[in-house]
Design a protein around this motif. Structure first.
Motif, short mmCIF file in Angstrom:
data_model
loop_
_atom_site.label_atom_id
_atom_site.label_comp_id
_atom_site.label_asym_id
_atom_site.label_seq_id
_atom_site.Cartn_x
_atom_site.Cartn_y
_atom_site.Cartn_z
N VAL A 102 0.77 -1.29 0.07
CA VAL A 102 -0.10 0.22 0.00
C VAL A 102 0.84 1.30 -0.16
N THR A 103 0.27 2.22 -0.72
CA THR A 103 0.93 3.65 -0.68
C THR A 103 -0.08 4.70 -0.24
N GLY A 104 0.14 5.30 0.82
CA GLY A 104 -0.64 6.62 0.86
C GLY A 104 -1.82 6.24 1.44
N ASN A 105 -1.86 5.28 2.65
CA ASN A 105 -2.97 5.01 3.16
C ASN A 105 -3.26 5.60 4.43
N GLY A 106 -2.32 6.49 5.22
CA GLY A 106 -2.48 7.13 6.46
C GLY A 106 -3.55 8.35 6.40
N PHE A 107 -3.78 8.82 7.47
CA PHE A 107 -4.56 10.13 7.38
C PHE A 107 -3.88 11.20 7.09
N PHE A 108 -2.35 11.21 7.30
CA PHE A 108 -1.48 12.36 7.05
C PHE A 108 -0.58 12.10 5.93
N ALA A 109 -0.71 10.75 5.28
CA ALA A 109 0.11 10.19 4.52
C ALA A 109 -0.30 9.93 3.12
N HIS A 110 -1.31 10.68 2.71
CA HIS A 110 -1.86 10.45 1.42
C HIS A 110 -0.72 10.93 0.13
N GLU A 111 -0.62 10.18 -0.93
CA GLU A 111 0.32 10.52 -2.02
C GLU A 111 -0.41 11.45 -2.90
N THR A 112 0.34 11.98 -3.81
CA THR A 112 -0.31 12.83 -5.00
C THR A 112 0.04 11.77 -6.14
N PHE A 113 -1.15 11.60 -6.90
CA PHE A 113 -1.31 10.88 -8.15
C PHE A 113 -1.26 11.62 -9.35
N VAL A 114 -0.73 11.20 -10.44
CA VAL A 114 -1.03 11.71 -11.80
C VAL A 114 -2.29 11.52 -12.16
N ASP A 115 -2.95 12.54 -12.96
CA ASP A 115 -4.39 12.58 -13.21
C ASP A 115 -4.63 11.67 -14.50
N VAL A 116 -5.58 10.82 -14.05
CA VAL A 116 -5.79 9.79 -15.31
C VAL A 116 -7.43 9.82 -15.62
N SER A 117 -7.95 11.02 -15.15
CA SER A 117 -9.42 10.83 -15.35
C SER A 117 -9.80 10.90 -16.74
#
Length: 223
Positions: free
Chosen positions: A86-101
């Motif tokens: 997992v990556t970015g699963n904490g309340f203060f540990a979210h990651e920033t991901f590239v937009d794939v919308s």
């Protein structure tokens, strides 16, 4: 044709050339020296948080995510539990991901060494009305190639945020109700992603090279 219209036409050609219809947008890479926008910090999270006995190891090494372990029976449930990378699963540990919308789904380039049948992938933090307490984000089955690296495509329509937190199985699907499909806000920045081995007892060994959006109609945008 006026100079202005010629410039507009030229710009349209350049955009079409830069972003061909159906192109891929890199989302996650484990190669050393990769663009920081597609590089994330990964760790293991297993069912002992729910009283289970599964174990795993998660490491980024040799330009792959190396995900190994054992999915074991949870005594209180008398059913197999889960292990995750997992990556970015904490309340203060979210990651920033590239937009794939603008994309149609995800391509996961991976190799399964163990012929394990319980792989899944999830992303985001969405929770539907009436959803299970521990179920968060959009989840879908993942079927990587066995014995060699290959590209497994998972359309966004295969994901749902209404799934069973005890088994990981979907309760309601995107196909039956569009409100359970990944929303544009999440696809613009997933914030968190997990690769699961869940609901099937056995040894797990998966290596992942890259994850990308496929069928994309826009250039990559960093959130």
């Amino acid at each position: 044709q006026t100079a202005g219209s010629m410039m507009f036409d030229l710009a349209a050609v350049l955009v079409a050339t830069f972003v061909p219809s159906g192109s891929e947008i890199p989302l996650v890479s484990f190669a050393s020296g990769s663009d920081p926008a597609v590089t994330h910090t990964w760790k293991a999270l297993n069912d002992p948080v729910m009283g289970g006995q599964s174990t795993s190891r998660v490491a980024v090494e040799n330009s792959v995510l190396n995900f190994t372990g054992t999915c074991a029976i949870v005594p209180s449930l008398k059913a197999p539990g889960f292990i995750t990378a997992v990556t970015g699963n904490g309340f203060f540990a979210h990651e920033t991901f590239v937009d794939v919308s603008s994309c149609k789904g995800l391509t996961i380039v991976a190799k399964d060494f163990a012929s394990y049948k319980g792989y899944r992938i999830s992303f985001g933090t969405a929770k539907p009305i009436g959803g299970k307490f521990f179920a968060e984000g959009y989840k879908a089955n993942l079927s990587p190639t066995v014995g060699a690296f290959g590209a497994a495509r998972v359309p966004f329509t295969a994901f749902t945020d209404f799934w069973d937190d005890a088994t990981g199985d979907p309760i309601h699907t995107c196909a039956e109700d569009a409100s359970y499909c990944p929303d544009q806000k999440t696809l613009r920045n997933m914030k968190t992603m997990s690769i699961w081995a869940e609901g099937v007892q056995g040894a797990v060994h998966l290596e992942v090279k890259t994850i990308a959006g496929y069928g994309c109609s826009a250039a990559a945008q960093h959130a």
